[in-house]
Scaffold this active site. Structure first.
Site, mmCIF file in Angstrom:
data_model
loop_
_atom_site.group_PDB
_atom_site.id
_atom_site.type_symbol
_atom_site.label_atom_id
_atom_site.label_comp_id
_atom_site.label_asym_id
_atom_site.label_seq_id
_atom_site.Cartn_x
_atom_site.Cartn_y
_atom_site.Cartn_z
ATOM 1 N N ARG A 61 -14.103 11.661 18.229
ATOM 2 C CA ARG A 61 -15.436 12.012 17.728
ATOM 3 C C ARG A 61 -16.471 10.935 17.999
ATOM 4 O O ARG A 61 -17.678 11.205 17.988
ATOM 5 C CB ARG A 61 -15.368 12.391 16.243
ATOM 6 N N GLU A 98 -1.964 3.693 7.453
ATOM 7 C CA GLU A 98 -1.401 3.840 6.108
ATOM 8 C C GLU A 98 0.116 4.107 6.213
ATOM 9 O O GLU A 98 0.910 3.506 5.510
ATOM 10 C CB GLU A 98 -2.109 4.992 5.406
HETATM 11 P P1 AMP Z 1 -10.694 4.366 8.989
HETATM 12 O O1 AMP Z 1 -9.896 3.693 10.074
HETATM 13 O O2 AMP Z 1 -9.971 4.492 7.699
HETATM 14 O O3 AMP Z 1 -12.069 3.749 8.844
HETATM 15 O O4 AMP Z 1 -10.894 5.874 9.467
HETATM 16 C C1 AMP Z 1 -11.856 6.174 10.395
HETATM 17 C C2 AMP Z 1 -11.399 7.212 11.382
HETATM 18 O O5 AMP Z 1 -10.717 8.289 10.753
HETATM 19 C C3 AMP Z 1 -12.599 7.805 12.088
HETATM 20 O O6 AMP Z 1 -12.281 7.979 13.463
HETATM 21 C C4 AMP Z 1 -12.854 9.123 11.393
HETATM 22 O O7 AMP Z 1 -13.180 10.114 12.321
HETATM 23 C C5 AMP Z 1 -11.541 9.460 10.681
HETATM 24 N N1 AMP Z 1 -11.711 9.762 9.248
HETATM 25 C C6 AMP Z 1 -11.206 9.048 8.209
HETATM 26 N N2 AMP Z 1 -11.498 9.610 7.036
HETATM 27 C C7 AMP Z 1 -12.230 10.716 7.308
HETATM 28 C C8 AMP Z 1 -12.874 11.722 6.501
HETATM 29 N N3 AMP Z 1 -12.803 11.722 5.167
HETATM 30 N N4 AMP Z 1 -13.565 12.702 7.138
HETATM 31 C C9 AMP Z 1 -13.647 12.716 8.498
HETATM 32 N N5 AMP Z 1 -13.067 11.812 9.301
HETATM 33 C C10 AMP Z 1 -12.371 10.809 8.727
#
Ligand code: AMP
Length: 175
Positions: A61, A98
């Site tokens: 995305r 995780e």
């Molecule tokens: P993080 O590594 O935890 O910051 O997660 C970010 C990645 O996971 C990004 O590429 C987002 O597209 C996806 N992501 C994580 N949580 C969500 C959410 N609640 N809604 C949409 N995409 C998410």
């Protein structure tokens, strides 16, 4: 106000991809070309005065508005891909999720030495993905000029992790 326009279109999908996660689905934004144009302009505007030489978008995305930002700003675009997708020689970075671990890659010639790279993704949650992309850019000899997101889930405090690379962190929409 742009933030409210974006929030009114983003679709909340409960329990995706697993129970307890409220997924912020940005795909309805892609149907709205005028709004998408305004999003690209606003995302780019944040960095107009800053030293940015390339935009790195995180699969998948982060490719959508990231590539449009690169076009708007007249900069190269670097796709940061999941392992095994890029055809040429790559730099790889492994990071913890995780549950389990993941690997991301860029082509070895994607980053010039000392290049200031802005990292873009659709959403900042815990920051683990963007942090991994920043480490990969550095491994390739680049500098991280900052982080750009469409959405920040501020309650997950992802910014804290990213500040180890740069204090320049922007998001158009915050929850
Ligand atoms: P993080 O590594 O935890 O910051 O997660 C970010 C990645 O996971 C990004 O590429 C987002 O597209 C996806 N992501 C994580 N949580 C969500 C959410 N609640 N809604 C949409 N995409 C998410």
């Amino acid at each position: 106000m742009l933030e409210n326009r974006i929030k009114s279109i983003i679709r909340d999908v409960p329990d995706f991809p697993k129970p307890g996660i409220l997924f912020k689905d940005i795909t309805p934004l892609l149907h709205q070309h005028e709004l998408s144009k305004d999003i690209v302009k606003a995302l780019s505007e944040e960095w107009r005065e800053k030293q940015v030489h390339a935009i790195a978008g995180i699969e998948s995305r982060g490719f959508i508005y990231g590539m449009s930002m690169a076009q708007e700003m007249g900069l190269p675009f670097i796709p940061v891909r999941k392992a095994g997708k890029l055809p040429y020689k790559t730099y790889t970075h492994a990071y913890e999720l995780e549950y389990g671990s993941a690997e991301i890659e860029i082509h070895v010639d994607a980053v010039e030495q000392g290049m200031n790279v802005l990292i873009h993704d659709d959403l900042l949650a815990t920051g683990g993905t963007a942090e991994a992309a920043a480490s990969l850019i550095k491994k390739a000899g680049g500098c991280v000029s900052g982080f750009s997101f469409l959405v920040e889930l501020s309650f997950l405090k992802g910014k804290k992790l990213l500040r180890t690379h740069s204090n320049e962190i922007s998001a158009l929409v915050t929850y």
